[in-house]
Design a protein around this motif. Structure first.
Motif, PDB file in Angstrom:
ATOM      1  N   GLY A  70       0.824  -1.218   0.000  1.00  0.00           N
ATOM      2  CA  GLY A  70       0.000   0.000   0.000  1.00  0.00           C
ATOM      3  C   GLY A  70       0.853   1.261   0.000  1.00  0.00           C
ATOM      4  N   PHE A  71       1.980   1.204   0.751  1.00  0.00           N
ATOM      5  CA  PHE A  71       2.886   2.356   0.769  1.00  0.00           C
ATOM      6  C   PHE A  71       3.466   2.641  -0.616  1.00  0.00           C
ATOM      7  CE2 PHE A  71       7.289   3.862   1.196  1.00  0.00           C
ATOM      8  CZ  PHE A  71       7.052   5.114   1.747  1.00  0.00           C
ATOM      9  N   LEU A  72       3.890   1.637  -1.342  1.00  0.00           N
ATOM     10  CA  LEU A  72       4.434   1.809  -2.687  1.00  0.00           C
ATOM     11  C   LEU A  72       3.391   2.359  -3.644  1.00  0.00           C
ATOM     12  CD1 LEU A  72       6.679  -1.365  -3.183  1.00  0.00           C
ATOM     13  CD2 LEU A  72       7.399   0.986  -2.763  1.00  0.00           C
ATOM     14  N   ILE A  73       2.175   1.816  -3.549  1.00  0.00           N
ATOM     15  CA  ILE A  73       1.103   2.324  -4.418  1.00  0.00           C
ATOM     16  C   ILE A  73       0.843   3.794  -4.146  1.00  0.00           C
ATOM     17  CG2 ILE A  73      -1.363   2.113  -4.946  1.00  0.00           C
ATOM     18  CD1 ILE A  73      -1.080  -0.896  -4.444  1.00  0.00           C
ATOM     19  N   GLY A  74       0.825   4.201  -2.890  1.00  0.00           N
ATOM     20  CA  GLY A  74       0.616   5.619  -2.551  1.00  0.00           C
ATOM     21  C   GLY A  74       1.728   6.508  -3.096  1.00  0.00           C
ATOM     22  N   VAL A  75       2.968   6.046  -2.972  1.00  0.00           N
ATOM     23  CA  VAL A  75       4.094   6.827  -3.499  1.00  0.00           C
ATOM     24  C   VAL A  75       3.985   6.990  -5.010  1.00  0.00           C
ATOM     25  CG1 VAL A  75       6.594   6.789  -3.834  1.00  0.00           C
ATOM     26  CG2 VAL A  75       5.626   6.252  -1.596  1.00  0.00           C
ATOM     27  N   LEU A  76       3.656   5.902  -5.707  1.00  0.00           N
ATOM     28  CA  LEU A  76       3.531   5.971  -7.170  1.00  0.00           C
ATOM     29  C   LEU A  76       2.397   6.901  -7.598  1.00  0.00           C
ATOM     30  CD1 LEU A  76       4.113   2.215  -8.079  1.00  0.00           C
ATOM     31  CD2 LEU A  76       5.700   4.132  -8.380  1.00  0.00           C
ATOM     32  N   LEU A  77       1.253   6.829  -6.918  1.00  0.00           N
ATOM     33  CA  LEU A  77       0.137   7.712  -7.264  1.00  0.00           C
ATOM     34  C   LEU A  77       0.487   9.174  -7.006  1.00  0.00           C
ATOM     35  CD1 LEU A  77      -2.944   5.679  -5.969  1.00  0.00           C
ATOM     36  CD2 LEU A  77      -2.278   6.084  -8.342  1.00  0.00           C
ATOM     37  N   THR A  78       1.128   9.433  -5.882  1.00  0.00           N
ATOM     38  CA  THR A  78       1.521  10.814  -5.579  1.00  0.00           C
ATOM     39  C   THR A  78       2.502  11.346  -6.624  1.00  0.00           C
ATOM     40  OG1 THR A  78       1.216  10.375  -3.224  1.00  0.00           O
ATOM     41  CG2 THR A  78       2.519  12.314  -3.820  1.00  0.00           C
ATOM     42  N   GLY A  79       3.443  10.534  -7.023  1.00  0.00           N
ATOM     43  CA  GLY A  79       4.403  10.951  -8.060  1.00  0.00           C
ATOM     44  C   GLY A  79       3.738  11.211  -9.383  1.00  0.00           C
ATOM     45  N   ALA A  80       2.756  10.339  -9.726  1.00  0.00           N
ATOM     46  CA  ALA A  80       2.053  10.531 -10.997  1.00  0.00           C
ATOM     47  C   ALA A  80       1.275  11.836 -11.005  1.00  0.00           C
ATOM     48  CB  ALA A  80       1.136   9.339 -11.264  1.00  0.00           C
ATOM     49  N   LEU A  81       0.576  12.150  -9.939  1.00  0.00           N
ATOM     50  CA  LEU A  81      -0.192  13.402  -9.874  1.00  0.00           C
ATOM     51  C   LEU A  81       0.736  14.610  -9.910  1.00  0.00           C
ATOM     52  CD1 LEU A  81      -2.848  12.445  -7.182  1.00  0.00           C
ATOM     53  CD2 LEU A  81      -3.196  12.678  -9.650  1.00  0.00           C
ATOM     54  N   TRP A  82       1.836  14.564  -9.259  1.00  0.00           N
ATOM     55  CA  TRP A  82       2.785  15.684  -9.263  1.00  0.00           C
ATOM     56  C   TRP A  82       3.375  15.899 -10.655  1.00  0.00           C
ATOM     57  CZ3 TRP A  82       3.681  19.636  -6.387  1.00  0.00           C
ATOM     58  CH2 TRP A  82       4.865  20.387  -6.524  1.00  0.00           C
ATOM     59  N   PHE A  83       3.642  14.798 -11.374  1.00  0.00           N
ATOM     60  CA  PHE A  83       4.148  14.907 -12.732  1.00  0.00           C
ATOM     61  C   PHE A  83       3.123  15.563 -13.652  1.00  0.00           C
ATOM     62  CE2 PHE A  83       4.668  13.068 -16.987  1.00  0.00           C
ATOM     63  CZ  PHE A  83       5.965  13.468 -17.280  1.00  0.00           C
ATOM     64  N   ILE A  84       1.854  15.148 -13.500  1.00  0.00           N
ATOM     65  CA  ILE A  84       0.793  15.750 -14.337  1.00  0.00           C
ATOM     66  C   ILE A  84       0.658  17.241 -14.050  1.00  0.00           C
ATOM     67  CG2 ILE A  84      -1.702  15.734 -14.778  1.00  0.00           C
ATOM     68  CD1 ILE A  84      -1.611  12.708 -14.268  1.00  0.00           C
ATOM     69  N   LYS A  85       0.756  17.655 -12.828  1.00  0.00           N
ATOM     70  CA  LYS A  85       0.626  19.062 -12.457  1.00  0.00           C
ATOM     71  C   LYS A  85       1.758  19.893 -13.052  1.00  0.00           C
ATOM     72  CE  LYS A  85       0.131  22.076  -8.451  1.00  0.00           C
ATOM     73  NZ  LYS A  85       1.141  23.032  -8.863  1.00  0.00           N
ATOM     74  N   ILE A  86       2.960  19.338 -12.984  1.00  0.00           N
ATOM     75  CA  ILE A  86       4.106  20.078 -13.539  1.00  0.00           C
ATOM     76  C   ILE A  86       3.989  20.236 -15.046  1.00  0.00           C
ATOM     77  CG2 ILE A  86       6.610  19.960 -13.898  1.00  0.00           C
ATOM     78  CD1 ILE A  86       6.830  18.687 -11.147  1.00  0.00           C
ATOM     79  N   ARG A  87       3.542  19.240 -15.709  1.00  0.00           N
ATOM     80  CA  ARG A  87       3.492  19.265 -17.164  1.00  0.00           C
ATOM     81  C   ARG A  87       2.327  20.097 -17.693  1.00  0.00           C
ATOM     82  NH1 ARG A  87       7.581  17.805 -20.299  1.00  0.00           N
ATOM     83  NH2 ARG A  87       6.102  17.009 -21.869  1.00  0.00           N
ATOM     84  N   THR A  88       1.221  20.133 -17.083  1.00  0.00           N
ATOM     85  CA  THR A  88       0.023  20.775 -17.643  1.00  0.00           C
ATOM     86  C   THR A  88      -0.309  22.087 -16.964  1.00  0.00           C
ATOM     87  OG1 THR A  88      -1.401  19.525 -16.149  1.00  0.00           O
ATOM     88  CG2 THR A  88      -0.884  18.543 -18.292  1.00  0.00           C
ATOM     89  N   GLY A  89       0.025  22.301 -15.741  1.00  0.00           N
ATOM     90  CA  GLY A  89      -0.368  23.520 -15.027  1.00  0.00           C
ATOM     91  C   GLY A  89      -1.843  23.525 -14.717  1.00  0.00           C
TER      92      GLY A  89
END
Length: 559
Positions: free
Chosen positions: A480-499
């Motif tokens: 569960g910890f790994l899944i949370g880290v991956l989801l958080t990273g994915a959302l942060w990447f989307i925010k940086i790329r799209t604004g």
């Protein structure tokens, strides 16, 4: 004055001796050496064969002991035979003789025996060479006549009668062995009973029985055969050199200061015991942890071999006539028992009504109350329930206590495929000990010891809930910890790329700015959203009016 003091001292000594004798119970003479709880029989040395000379003559030797002054010898029905009388006693005896012409009478030299002939006919008495004992007479007769038909010991006889009955024996060589003279069919002995040869007393009580046999020092008995007719504890005390042989295979406890053989297995003396009844009583009660003594007997019969029967008188009277008993084929050759336990510390016994699950381990203790110092060896075990028999693997368990019994453990997993039922758990055991004479190891023959046990197959219970162990819980948490880290990273990447989104109206922009100002986000205050270049007609008119008014009053607008 001195004489009075001596009388008082003598009285005190007599009272003390009487008190010591009656410290257990009040002894009474046993008439005929037999009563309801104890029977004593002499076992003198003798023999009996089928020997006859070439002309059909039998050869008999009569050994007289404790010669009476007068006794009777009846030879009227005797077969053709030679009868030799011998005695080691110097006492003179007279025998009333009823003779038979077919019988030749011999008397060994230095045997003081005179025959009285009622018919006054001439009587020819032949003289045999002097002999120091019966064995020497036996050797002389065997060399003279070619063999001997019988040797019979007659202690203080009343009558000696030859019946003329021919006995059947397979042996042709006469070897002296302890015997019962009354078992010979061709001779009948009527003996005078010894005086005060056996004294005994009995105390009725509940619980385990304890019998004491005391042969005082000075009595010439050296070999005693003991028959115990019920389970009990027994104290066998005798002078140094006394040898006891126990014939039974019951569950008995033994305390003795002499050598004992139980079913041909040697038992060493347990402790020194004097012939004082007080000392015997104290050591017997302490050794067996008992509070009661069932019977106490003193034997003062001056013979070499005796046979003794002891039974329980507390329930019903036992017959005074002793029948010869042989062990049943199913009885073990020595007393040994098995106890089952459910715990490895051997403190929780299993009774016969308890059921044992096949997946549980059962612990067994094999012991012998009689052979406490013997080593118990187990060769194999098996379980049996007709018609099924299966070999039972076992494991020896350690034991660190003194005189520890044999400890084993079993698993009934081999019965998992069978229905619940009653099983006999059996083991083949033998007892081993070291002989006192040559320190060689001696073992009994193997015998089975068994115990009944109720066995029930183990049935696993069904459980609808999942059961997780510690490793499963840790694995799930880490995943569960790994899944949370991956989801958080994915959302942060989307925010940086799209604004943030760009197609917002004025109202939504004002609302956004207010929200961002409240939240304190600096990004929303520095970046303006572009104004649309093509407004709607209604917005156009209102916008023009506003512009016009603004342009006409520039001063106020500036203010």
């Amino acid at each position: 004055m001195k004489s009075i003091c001596c009388v008082l001292v003598l009285c005190l000594l007599l009272c003390r001796r009487s008190t010591a004798s009656e410290s257990i119970c009040e002894l009474k003479d046993v008439s005929g050496n037999s009563n309801d709880w104890i029977v004593l029989r002499e076992k003198p040395l003798g023999c009996w064969t089928d020997f006859q000379t070439e002309n059909g003559t039998e050869v008999h030797i009569i050994n007289l002991e404790d010669n009476p002054s007068v006794f009777t010898v009846n030879l009227l029905k005797a077969n053709k035979s030679v009868v030799i009388f011998t005695s080691s006693s110097a006492q003179s005896s007279h025998a009333m003789l009823f003779d038979n012409p077919a019988v030749s009478i011999y008397v060994t030299n230095k045997t003081s025996l005179t025959f009285i002939h009622p018919t006054q006919k001439p009587l020819q008495i032949l003289t045999a060479p002097p002999a120091g004992n019966v064995s020497a007479v036996l050797r002389w007769a065997a060399e003279t006549f070619g063999g001997v038909t019988s040797v019979t010991n007659a202690r203080n006889p009343k009558t000696i009668t030859f019946t003329g009955v021919k006995g059947s024996q397979n042996s042709s060589r006469c070897e002296l062995m302890p015997e019962t003279p009354t078992e010979k069919p061709f001779i009948h002995l009527e003996l005078n009973e010894p005086i005060e040869a056996l004294k005994s007393c009995y105390m009725k009580h509940e619980g385990e029985k304890l019998h004491i046999i005391n042969i005082p020092d000075g009595v010439t008995i050296r070999h005693v055969s003991v028959h115990l007719l019920s389970d009990c504890n027994v104290v066998l005390r005798g002078p140094a050199g006394t040898h006891w042989i126990i014939k039974n295979s019951l569950r008995i406890g033994i305390l003795s200061n002499n050598q004992i053989h139980l079913q041909s297995f040697p038992l060493r003396p347990r402790m020194a015991i004097s012939d004082n009844p007080t000392d015997i009583r104290q050591k017997a009660l302490s050794y067996f942890s008992s509070g009661f003594i069932s019977s106490y007997s003193e034997i003062r019969l001056n013979v070499t071999n005796v046979e003794l029967w002891i039974t329980d008188y507390s329930i019903s009277s036992a017959p005074t006539e002793v029948e010869k008993t042989t062990p049943s084929p199913t009885s073990p050759p020595f007393p040994v028992q098995m106890q089952l336990f459910s715990s490895p510390d051997f403190t929780t016994p299993i009774d016969n009504n308890s059921r044992v699950l096949s997946d549980k381990r059962v612990y067994a203790e094999i012991s012998s109350q009689t052979f406490r110092e013997a080593s118990i060896r187990v060769s194999s075990c098996w379980v049996r329930s007709t018609p099924v028999t299966r070999e039972m693997p076992f494991r020896e368990e350690p034991c660190f206590i003194k005189d520890c019994p044999k400890r084993l453990s079993f698993s009934f997993q081999i019965l998992q495929d069978l229905p619940a039922g009653s099983w006999d758990l059996e083991c083949a055991v033998k007892l081993c000990g070291v002989k006192r004479i040559n320190n060689e190891e001696s073992c009994t023959s193997e015998t089975p010891v068994k115990r009944n046990v109720q066995v029930k197959p183990f049935t696993p219970t069904t459980n609808s809930c999942f059961e997780f162990g510690l490793s499963a819980v840790l694995g799930i948490a880490f995943g569960g910890f790994l899944i949370g880290v991956l989801l958080t990273g994915a959302l942060w990447f989307i925010k940086i790329r799209t604004g943030h989104p760009v197609a917002l109206g004025m109202r939504s922009t004002a609302a956004e700015l207010s929200v961002l100002s409240i939240s304190g986000c600096p990004c929303g205050l520095t970046k303006r959203q572009p104004v649309p270049t093509h407004p709607s007609p209604s917005e156009n008119s209102s916008a023009n009016a506003s512009i016009g008014s603004t342009q006409s009053t520039p001063t106020s607008s500036m203010a």
